[in-house]
Enzyme design. Structure first.
Site, short mmCIF file in Angstrom:
data_model
loop_
_atom_site.label_atom_id
_atom_site.label_comp_id
_atom_site.label_asym_id
_atom_site.label_seq_id
_atom_site.Cartn_x
_atom_site.Cartn_y
_atom_site.Cartn_z
N ARG A 196 85.20 24.10 -20.05
CA ARG A 196 84.27 24.97 -19.33
C ARG A 196 84.42 26.41 -19.79
O ARG A 196 83.55 26.96 -20.46
CB ARG A 196 84.51 24.85 -17.81
CG ARG A 196 83.41 25.49 -16.95
CD ARG A 196 83.52 26.97 -16.76
NE ARG A 196 84.79 27.39 -16.18
CZ ARG A 196 85.14 28.65 -16.01
NH1 ARG A 196 84.34 29.63 -16.41
NH2 ARG A 196 86.31 28.97 -15.48
N ASP A 197 85.53 27.03 -19.48
CA ASP A 197 85.72 28.44 -19.78
C ASP A 197 85.69 28.70 -21.28
O ASP A 197 85.17 29.72 -21.74
CB ASP A 197 87.06 28.91 -19.20
CG ASP A 197 87.13 30.41 -19.01
OD1 ASP A 197 86.25 31.12 -19.51
OD2 ASP A 197 88.08 30.88 -18.36
N HIS A 223 95.11 32.02 -12.94
CA HIS A 223 94.26 31.94 -14.14
C HIS A 223 94.41 33.26 -14.89
O HIS A 223 93.98 34.31 -14.41
CB HIS A 223 92.80 31.73 -13.70
CG HIS A 223 91.82 31.64 -14.82
ND1 HIS A 223 91.22 30.45 -15.18
CD2 HIS A 223 91.31 32.58 -15.66
CE1 HIS A 223 90.38 30.66 -16.19
NE2 HIS A 223 90.42 31.96 -16.49
N HIS A 255 94.21 35.60 -18.58
CA HIS A 255 93.72 35.82 -19.93
C HIS A 255 94.79 36.60 -20.70
O HIS A 255 95.59 37.32 -20.12
CB HIS A 255 92.40 36.59 -19.91
CG HIS A 255 91.24 35.76 -19.47
ND1 HIS A 255 90.04 35.72 -20.15
CD2 HIS A 255 91.10 34.91 -18.44
CE1 HIS A 255 89.21 34.89 -19.55
NE2 HIS A 255 89.83 34.38 -18.50
N CYS A 271 85.00 35.89 -20.17
CA CYS A 271 83.80 36.03 -19.35
C CYS A 271 82.74 36.82 -20.10
O CYS A 271 82.99 37.96 -20.49
CB CYS A 271 84.14 36.73 -18.04
SG CYS A 271 82.70 37.02 -16.99
N ASN A 301 91.66 32.79 -22.81
CA ASN A 301 92.66 32.35 -21.85
C ASN A 301 94.01 32.15 -22.52
O ASN A 301 94.12 32.12 -23.75
CB ASN A 301 92.23 31.01 -21.25
CG ASN A 301 91.00 31.12 -20.39
OD1 ASN A 301 91.07 31.32 -19.19
ND2 ASN A 301 89.83 30.97 -21.01
#
Length: 313
Positions: free
Chosen positions: A17-18, A211, A213, A244, A253
């Site tokens: 996803r990310d 979460h 980065h 993002c 990430n």
């Protein structure tokens, strides 16, 4: 995810996803399916397969329902997805997903850029999603993933009391857990430890995942700080893909392969086989030719003295 038998730290793989939403190319579905299978075969027990969003806005995510159906055949994997609104939540629920994550920006300017909603509009959306879940899909978990928690490239500083206030509001609205995300890589270990301790003190067991980065190189240091604050679920992305699109300067990430090595070398069981995990990168290379992949472990290896925390595999 409630079942954490035989592991100490749950790694939630968010690359499908990310990672994929952050690259311009669209990975073919058939290769995504093979990648997901390889990730599951490595021992990852929670995988975020995609976002339920308009394919016009994010064509990379158009096959999310198919990916959910594919992974739901694996009883050893907990299948999650990100949803930005009620329409997406209903589609995710109908697909058979086991948990949804709602992206909730503590920074209102980021919320407007990311999902085009003010905080008040976000609260109404969350209320509607929780109501739908309670009425028709009571088995599905809902997480509020609070973003821009440690700072925002649009707003600047984000106050800790605003983070805690947002977390309390989400719990009041009926979500099952609240995670904290360093969307733009501003966090430092002291800040991470302090804020997660505050979060656990305010909402107890509903305090969820971390979460991070690695924009400024502090991702794994922040993981250690989160562990010290009692966090037991950490998001990561294979190859360090991610970022993002509505947060300028937010790079990828933390790398799943490096995270597994860190945790296992500290004596914490993840259930993940590093060799199989590294091998799964081959599907990414095929699906996204030329896309940079990151990580130290895939290049350096684990070393002769490395031992899995759970014993030999």
């Amino acid at each position: 995810m409630s079942d954490k038998k035989n592991i100490d730290i749950l790694i939630s793989e968010v690359g499908p996803r990310d990672g994929l939403q952050s690259v311009n190319a669209t990975m073919p579905t058939e290769l995504k399916l093979k990648w997901l299978t390889a990730l599951a075969d490595s021992g990852l027990r929670e995988i975020e397969v995609g976002s339920f969003v308009s394919p016009r806005l994010l064509p990379q995510m158009a096959d999310a329902a198919e990916l959910v159906a594919h992974l739901r055949k694996r009883p050893d994997v907990f299948v999650t997805a990100l949803v930005p609104n009620l329409k997406g939540a209903e589609a995710a629920f109908n697909s058979g997903v086991q948990k949804i994550t709602l992206p909730i920006s503590v920074s209102e300017p980021h919320s407007l850029a990311n999902i085009r909603k003010t905080h008040e509009q976000v609260y109404e959306e969350v209320r509607s999603i929780v109501s739908l879940r309670n009425e028709r899909f009571p088995h599905v978990e809902i997480e509020s993933g609070l973003s821009t928690v440690f700072g925002c490239t649009i707003q600047g500083e984000v106050r800790e009391q605003d983070v805690i206030g947002m977390a309390l509001r989400m719990v009041e609205l009926g979500v099952d857990e609240v995670g904290l995300a360093d969307t733009v890589g501003y966090a430092n270990p002291a800040q991470v430890r302090r804020l997660f301790n505050r979060l656990r003190g305010e909402i107890g067991a509903k305090a969820g995942s971390a979460h991070f980065h690695n924009t400024r190189g502090q991702g794994l240091a922040n993981v250690v700080a989160a562990l010290e604050a009692g966090v037991t679920t950490i998001d990561a992305s294979q190859g360090g893909l991610g970022g993002c699109p509505y947060a300028p300067g937010a790079s990828g990430n933390i790398v799943t392969e490096d995270l597994v090595y860190l945790l296992e070398s500290m004596g914490l069981r993840t259930g993940v086989d590093i060799d199989k995990l590294v091998a799964a990168r081959e599907w990414l290379k095929q699906g996204l030719p030329g896309e940079p992949l990151y990580g130290f472990i895939p290049d350096a290896g684990v070393g002769k003295n490395f031992h899995y925390a759970g014993g030999a595999r």
